[in-house]
Structures are given as C-alpha cells and as structure tokens.
Design an enzyme around this catalytic site. Sequence first.
Site, short mmCIF file in Angstrom:
data_model
loop_
_atom_site.label_atom_id
_atom_site.label_comp_id
_atom_site.label_asym_id
_atom_site.label_seq_id
_atom_site.Cartn_x
_atom_site.Cartn_y
_atom_site.Cartn_z
N GLY A 11 0.76 -1.17 -0.05
CA GLY A 11 0.07 -0.04 -0.02
C GLY A 11 0.77 1.15 0.02
CB ALA A 12 4.46 1.72 -0.49
NE ARG A 14 -4.41 6.43 -1.16
CZ ARG A 14 -5.75 6.25 -1.50
NH1 ARG A 14 -5.84 6.46 -2.82
NH2 ARG A 14 -6.62 5.72 -0.83
CB VAL A 62 -2.02 -7.57 0.06
CG1 VAL A 62 -0.62 -6.58 -0.31
CG2 VAL A 62 -3.11 -6.77 0.43
CB SER A 140 -6.49 1.21 13.38
OG SER A 140 -7.20 2.39 13.60
CE1 TYR A 152 -9.15 0.37 8.49
CE2 TYR A 152 -9.38 1.10 10.85
CZ TYR A 152 -8.65 1.18 9.75
OH TYR A 152 -7.41 1.88 9.79
CB ALA A 155 -9.71 -6.03 9.88
CE LYS A 156 -5.94 -1.21 10.09
NZ LYS A 156 -4.81 -1.62 9.31
N1 LIG Z 1 -5.01 7.35 8.10
C1 LIG Z 1 -5.24 6.84 9.22
O1 LIG Z 1 -5.70 7.91 10.23
C2 LIG Z 1 -4.97 5.45 9.78
C3 LIG Z 1 -5.05 5.16 11.10
C4 LIG Z 1 -4.74 3.95 11.74
C5 LIG Z 1 -4.50 2.99 10.90
N2 LIG Z 1 -4.36 3.28 9.22
C6 LIG Z 1 -3.79 2.13 8.53
O2 LIG Z 1 -2.63 2.57 7.99
C7 LIG Z 1 -2.68 1.89 6.68
C8 LIG Z 1 -2.25 2.95 5.48
O3 LIG Z 1 -3.71 3.97 5.67
P1 LIG Z 1 -3.54 5.39 4.74
O4 LIG Z 1 -4.29 6.05 5.54
O5 LIG Z 1 -2.02 5.73 4.16
O6 LIG Z 1 -4.52 4.97 3.62
P2 LIG Z 1 -4.73 5.05 1.95
O7 LIG Z 1 -5.96 4.74 1.64
O8 LIG Z 1 -4.30 6.72 1.85
O9 LIG Z 1 -3.49 4.21 1.32
C9 LIG Z 1 -3.79 2.85 1.36
C10 LIG Z 1 -2.89 2.07 0.34
O10 LIG Z 1 -3.30 0.67 0.18
C11 LIG Z 1 -3.57 0.36 -0.97
N3 LIG Z 1 -4.23 -1.06 -1.17
C12 LIG Z 1 -5.67 -1.22 -0.76
N4 LIG Z 1 -5.92 -2.40 -1.09
C13 LIG Z 1 -4.98 -2.85 -1.45
C14 LIG Z 1 -4.51 -4.46 -1.97
N5 LIG Z 1 -5.68 -5.31 -1.86
N6 LIG Z 1 -3.41 -4.72 -2.45
C15 LIG Z 1 -2.47 -3.79 -2.39
N7 LIG Z 1 -2.58 -2.34 -2.01
C16 LIG Z 1 -3.63 -2.03 -1.47
C17 LIG Z 1 -4.35 1.62 -1.92
O11 LIG Z 1 -4.30 1.38 -3.10
C18 LIG Z 1 -3.56 2.62 -1.22
O12 LIG Z 1 -2.37 3.16 -1.84
C19 LIG Z 1 -3.95 1.28 6.42
O13 LIG Z 1 -3.67 -0.22 6.77
C20 LIG Z 1 -5.05 1.90 7.47
O14 LIG Z 1 -5.67 0.95 7.94
C21 LIG Z 1 -4.59 4.57 9.10
#
Ligand SMILES: NC(=O)c1ccc[n+]([C@@H]2O[C@H](COP(=O)([O-])OP(=O)(O)OC[C@H]3O[C@@H](n4cnc5c(N)ncnc54)[C@H](O)[C@@H]3O)[C@@H](O)[C@H]2O)c1
Length: 251
Positions: A11-12, A14, A62, A140, A152, A155-156
């Site tokens: 998920g890198a 962005r 993934v 999370s 969610y 899962a977390k």
């Molecule tokens: N943003 C927050 O406040 C927050 C808080 C707690 C946890 N998180 C966790 O951190 C992680 C990143 O979050 P973010 O805010 O950067 O999210 P985001 O939506 O900006 O980025 C997530 C990335 O994962 C990719 N992705 C989604 N499904 C995929 C798959 N099946 N295979 C490969 N790539 C896939 C997407 O294309 C995207 O580039 C996630 O696991 C999220 O649950 C985020």
Amino acid sequence: MSTQKTAIVTGAARGIGAAVAKRLADDGLAVAVLDLDADACADTVKAITDKGGKALAVGANVADEASVQAAVEKVANELGAPTVVVNNAGITRDNLLFKMTVDDWDAVMAVHLRGAFNVTKAAQKYMVDAGWGRVVNLSSTSALGNRGQVNYSAAKAGMQGFTKTLAIELGKFGVTANAIAPGFIETEMTAATAERIGVPFEDFKKASAAQIPVNRVGVPEDIAHTASFFISEGAGFVSGQVVYVAGGPKD
Ligand SMILES: NC(=O)c1ccc[n+]([C@@H]2O[C@H](COP(=O)([O-])OP(=O)(O)OC[C@H]3O[C@@H](n4cnc5c(N)ncnc54)[C@H](O)[C@@H]3O)[C@@H](O)[C@H]2O)c1
C-alpha cells in the site's frame, strides 16, 4: 556481495505506506513499493531514486495469494531477498452494523488480515534463511472499538494477535514482529471519511486535533518514524509489541 537489506512496503503508492517506503530508503534499505497498480507507485519510487536510493514498483493485490507470491519472487530476483515487511495496505468499508453488508465485511478482512498473512508467509522464508527479519503490521486505534467500523476494528484487533503470534513463532530465527496502531493520520483515507460524513476535511481535522493531547493530527511521517525504529538493528529485543502512535495514551 551487497549488505543492503530489502524491504517490502504494501500500500505504498500513497499515504502512510509511501512515507514508510521513503523513510526506509533513507535508512539505507532497497524498497519494493507495492500497491494494486504498479503505475501508481511511480511517485514514491521517483522520490526514492531521486535521492539516490533503490526502489522497485510492484503491482499486486495483497488479498490474492498467487499475486503476492509472484510479487515477492519478483522482489527477491530484482531487488534482493526481502527480510523486512511492512503490512500497510488497507481499505475501509464503514457502516453501522445493521447496514453493513457481508461484502463490506469480507473486503476489509481480505485486505488487512488475509493480505498481511499472504505477504508475511511469502517473505518469511527469506527472513528465516537470513536468520534476520523484521515484520511491522499496521493496526489502528480503531482496534479498541470505533462506531461504524465493526469490520475494520475487528481486522485491526486481528492484526495485533497476528503480530504477537508471529513474534512467538519467528523469534528463534532472528525475526521480530511488531504493530503500529495509529490514531488520526492525515491521508486520503481520513479525507474520504470526512467526505463520507459530509464534513469539510479542514473542520474534521480541527475537531480531531482538539481531542488529541498533543493538539494536532498525525502525519504519515509520524508512522514512518516508528516503523524505522522497529526495523532497526538495535530493536532486535523488541517484539510482539503494539505501539499506539496517536498523540496521547490509548488502551
Ligand atoms: N490514516 C489513518 O488515520 C490511519 C489510522 C490508523 C490506521 N491506518 C492504517 O494505515 C494503513 C495506511 O493507511 P492510509 O491512511 O495511508 O490509507 P490510503 O487509503 O491513503 O492508502 C492505502 C493504500 O493501500 C493500497 N491498497 C488497498 N488495497 C490493496 C490491496 N488489496 N493490495 C495492495 N494495495 C492495496 C491502496 O491502493 C492505497 O495506495 C492502512 O492499513 C490503514 O488501515 C490509517
């Protein structure tokens, strides 16, 4: 022979994953920038290579075992044996329980839990062979419960149990596993949440910051810094831990 270590960050393309990929490259690792669409990884890869780092864009879902196996093999062949894995790919499908569909439930479980399982399983043999490895999983604060997120948060919370069991099973091979549980981090994911509930993102961030002891929302670099610690050489005695990176205490 190169002593450079290789990391896979899922998920890198962005958000948090992009910041983690860039930070690990700054730390000297070669980084596989993995996301659903390899083309979407171009900005992250360019940011790394422009600074003289080594990175490879890898397209994979993934949640799909065959896709992950092919991707991990590609990384091993083209970048080096992956001994660092950051399971960051994630999605939300928020709704109150009575409105949540089975598809919303399954989609979230598939990306977070099956995804982390697939990637870690495919990479573990490289870590075991090397006698060294680092797994970092994204949990999370929602693991503690959050309205509209039964899928969610389950899962977390699952990511935390997964992490602790990896730590127990893989410790004797020099592999640590830890989880980062972020609070509110400013990314497209939280922007989408604001849009879904009909609040301008700036107002949403302001309201969130007011509830956070350090009086600001998080940025992806806050999480990247924590990941950098967990994957460091010196953190070899830190395993099976969950660190809440939320600007204040959580339990
Ligand atoms: N943003 C927050 O406040 C927050 C808080 C707690 C946890 N998180 C966790 O951190 C992680 C990143 O979050 P973010 O805010 O950067 O999210 P985001 O939506 O900006 O980025 C997530 C990335 O994962 C990719 N992705 C989604 N499904 C995929 C798959 N099946 N295979 C490969 N790539 C896939 C997407 O294309 C995207 O580039 C996630 O696991 C999220 O649950 C985020």
